[in-house]
Write a protein that holds these residues in place. Structure first.
Motif, PDB file in Angstrom:
ATOM      1  N   ARG A  11      -6.474 -33.874 -51.893  1.00 22.65           N
ATOM      2  CA  ARG A  11      -6.633 -35.335 -52.008  1.00 22.65           C
ATOM      3  C   ARG A  11      -5.100 -35.545 -53.056  1.00 22.65           C
ATOM      4  NH1 ARG A  11     -11.122 -36.674 -54.210  1.00 22.65           N
ATOM      5  NH2 ARG A  11     -10.370 -35.326 -56.736  1.00 22.65           N
ATOM      6  N   GLU A  12      -5.255 -34.685 -53.465  1.00 25.88           N
ATOM      7  CA  GLU A  12      -3.304 -34.695 -54.543  1.00 25.88           C
ATOM      8  C   GLU A  12      -2.536 -34.255 -53.994  1.00 25.88           C
ATOM      9  OE1 GLU A  12      -4.485 -31.141 -57.794  1.00 25.88           O
ATOM     10  OE2 GLU A  12      -4.890 -32.929 -58.278  1.00 25.88           O
ATOM     11  N   LEU A  13      -2.688 -33.180 -52.636  1.00 20.90           N
ATOM     12  CA  LEU A  13      -1.479 -33.211 -51.842  1.00 20.90           C
ATOM     13  C   LEU A  13      -1.612 -34.442 -50.663  1.00 20.90           C
ATOM     14  CD1 LEU A  13      -1.694 -29.745 -51.025  1.00 20.90           C
ATOM     15  CD2 LEU A  13       0.028 -30.199 -51.728  1.00 20.90           C
ATOM     16  N   ARG A  14      -2.170 -34.798 -50.291  1.00 21.31           N
ATOM     17  CA  ARG A  14      -2.126 -36.354 -49.184  1.00 21.31           C
ATOM     18  C   ARG A  14      -1.029 -37.503 -50.309  1.00 21.31           C
ATOM     19  NH1 ARG A  14      -4.981 -40.284 -49.836  1.00 21.31           N
ATOM     20  NH2 ARG A  14      -6.691 -39.638 -50.603  1.00 21.31           N
ATOM     21  N   ARG A  27      -2.484 -37.327 -38.656  1.00 19.12           N
ATOM     22  CA  ARG A  27      -2.030 -35.929 -38.837  1.00 19.12           C
ATOM     23  C   ARG A  27      -2.302 -34.663 -38.342  1.00 19.12           C
ATOM     24  NH1 ARG A  27       2.810 -36.330 -43.037  1.00 19.12           N
ATOM     25  NH2 ARG A  27       3.787 -38.339 -42.396  1.00 19.12           N
ATOM     26  N   ALA A  28      -4.373 -34.165 -38.763  1.00 22.78           N
ATOM     27  CA  ALA A  28      -4.366 -33.445 -38.603  1.00 22.78           C
ATOM     28  C   ALA A  28      -5.086 -33.532 -37.523  1.00 22.78           C
ATOM     29  CB  ALA A  28      -5.407 -33.372 -39.956  1.00 22.78           C
ATOM     30  N   GLN A  29      -5.417 -34.355 -36.711  1.00 24.40           N
ATOM     31  CA  GLN A  29      -6.413 -34.725 -35.885  1.00 24.40           C
ATOM     32  C   GLN A  29      -7.927 -34.266 -35.941  1.00 24.40           C
ATOM     33  OE1 GLN A  29      -4.029 -32.516 -33.094  1.00 24.40           O
ATOM     34  NE2 GLN A  29      -2.751 -33.196 -31.553  1.00 24.40           N
ATOM     35  N   ILE A  30      -8.589 -35.177 -37.065  1.00 29.81           N
ATOM     36  CA  ILE A  30      -9.692 -34.454 -37.574  1.00 29.81           C
ATOM     37  C   ILE A  30     -10.237 -35.884 -37.929  1.00 29.81           C
ATOM     38  CG2 ILE A  30      -9.332 -32.216 -38.454  1.00 29.81           C
ATOM     39  CD1 ILE A  30     -10.037 -33.300 -40.796  1.00 29.81           C
ATOM     40  N   GLN A  52      -6.287 -25.212 -41.305  1.00 32.92           N
ATOM     41  CA  GLN A  52      -5.044 -25.054 -40.732  1.00 32.92           C
ATOM     42  C   GLN A  52      -4.275 -26.483 -40.174  1.00 32.92           C
ATOM     43  OE1 GLN A  52      -5.386 -21.830 -37.638  1.00 32.92           O
ATOM     44  NE2 GLN A  52      -4.570 -20.257 -38.760  1.00 32.92           N
ATOM     45  N   ARG A  53      -5.130 -27.257 -39.627  1.00 36.41           N
ATOM     46  CA  ARG A  53      -5.041 -28.721 -39.533  1.00 36.41           C
ATOM     47  C   ARG A  53      -4.360 -29.644 -40.537  1.00 36.41           C
ATOM     48  NH1 ARG A  53      -8.932 -30.761 -34.005  1.00 36.41           N
ATOM     49  NH2 ARG A  53      -8.191 -29.254 -33.116  1.00 36.41           N
ATOM     50  N   LEU A  54      -5.319 -29.064 -41.716  1.00 32.02           N
ATOM     51  CA  LEU A  54      -4.972 -30.290 -42.803  1.00 32.02           C
ATOM     52  C   LEU A  54      -3.725 -29.495 -43.525  1.00 32.02           C
ATOM     53  CD1 LEU A  54      -8.273 -29.593 -44.308  1.00 32.02           C
ATOM     54  CD2 LEU A  54      -7.110 -31.897 -43.779  1.00 32.02           C
ATOM     55  N   ALA A  55      -3.417 -28.211 -43.109  1.00 33.64           N
ATOM     56  CA  ALA A  55      -2.731 -27.640 -44.200  1.00 33.64           C
ATOM     57  C   ALA A  55      -1.018 -27.875 -42.973  1.00 33.64           C
ATOM     58  CB  ALA A  55      -2.206 -26.173 -43.948  1.00 33.64           C
ATOM     59  N   ARG A  56      -1.062 -28.007 -42.397  1.00 34.98           N
ATOM     60  CA  ARG A  56      -0.426 -29.147 -40.912  1.00 34.98           C
ATOM     61  C   ARG A  56       0.192 -29.888 -41.451  1.00 34.98           C
ATOM     62  NH1 ARG A  56      -1.823 -25.643 -36.708  1.00 34.98           N
ATOM     63  NH2 ARG A  56      -3.161 -27.303 -36.054  1.00 34.98           N
ATOM     64  N   ALA A  57      -0.515 -30.714 -41.032  1.00 33.65           N
ATOM     65  CA  ALA A  57      -0.270 -32.241 -41.164  1.00 33.65           C
ATOM     66  C   ALA A  57       0.031 -32.948 -43.077  1.00 33.65           C
ATOM     67  CB  ALA A  57      -2.431 -33.417 -41.751  1.00 33.65           C
ATOM     68  N   ASP A  59       2.189 -30.109 -45.120  1.00 35.15           N
ATOM     69  CA  ASP A  59       3.124 -29.421 -44.276  1.00 35.15           C
ATOM     70  C   ASP A  59       2.727 -28.204 -45.476  1.00 35.15           C
ATOM     71  OD1 ASP A  59       5.569 -28.448 -43.618  1.00 35.15           O
ATOM     72  OD2 ASP A  59       7.077 -30.120 -45.438  1.00 35.15           O
ATOM     73  N   VAL A  60       2.365 -27.932 -46.352  1.00 32.08           N
ATOM     74  CA  VAL A  60       2.099 -26.176 -46.763  1.00 32.08           C
ATOM     75  C   VAL A  60       1.373 -25.352 -46.540  1.00 32.08           C
ATOM     76  CG1 VAL A  60       1.495 -27.831 -49.146  1.00 32.08           C
ATOM     77  CG2 VAL A  60      -0.281 -27.356 -47.612  1.00 32.08           C
ATOM     78  N   PRO A  61       1.554 -24.257 -46.541  1.00 32.67           N
ATOM     79  CA  PRO A  61       0.812 -23.020 -46.044  1.00 32.67           C
ATOM     80  C   PRO A  61      -0.339 -23.365 -46.192  1.00 32.67           C
ATOM     81  CG  PRO A  61       2.160 -22.555 -47.591  1.00 32.67           C
ATOM     82  CD  PRO A  61       2.616 -23.855 -47.671  1.00 32.67           C
TER      83      PRO A  61
END
Length: 70
Positions: A11-14, A27-30, A52-57, A59-61
């Motif tokens: 939530r914080e990153l989003r 973006r994460a295709q979920i 991994q999908r969330l991280a890509r969406a 833009d973080v590792p």
């Protein structure tokens, strides 16, 4: 609870990226409902693929989602 911590991190990153839950889901295709459940801390441990999908969406590792200080 690891899932609550994960939800807070997502939530914080989003929010820092200025994304809505719907935009992150797209973006994460979920499913939007899955993003909602993760952020609410109601999801035990998402699969590596979902992380991994969330991280890509976001833009973080992927490690960043599991370790707040990473």
């Amino acid at each position: 609870m690891p899932s609550k911590e994960l939800g807070e991190i997502v939530r914080e990153l989003r929010e820092a990226k200025g994304l809505t839950q719907a935009q992150l889901a797209e973006r994460a295709q979920i499913a939007l409902s899955y993003v909602t459940v993760i952020e609410a801390g109601q999801q035990g441990s998402p699969s590596r693929q979902i992380l991994q999908r969330l991280a890509r969406a976001l833009d973080v590792p992927a490690k960043r989602l599991l370790e707040p200080d990473a």
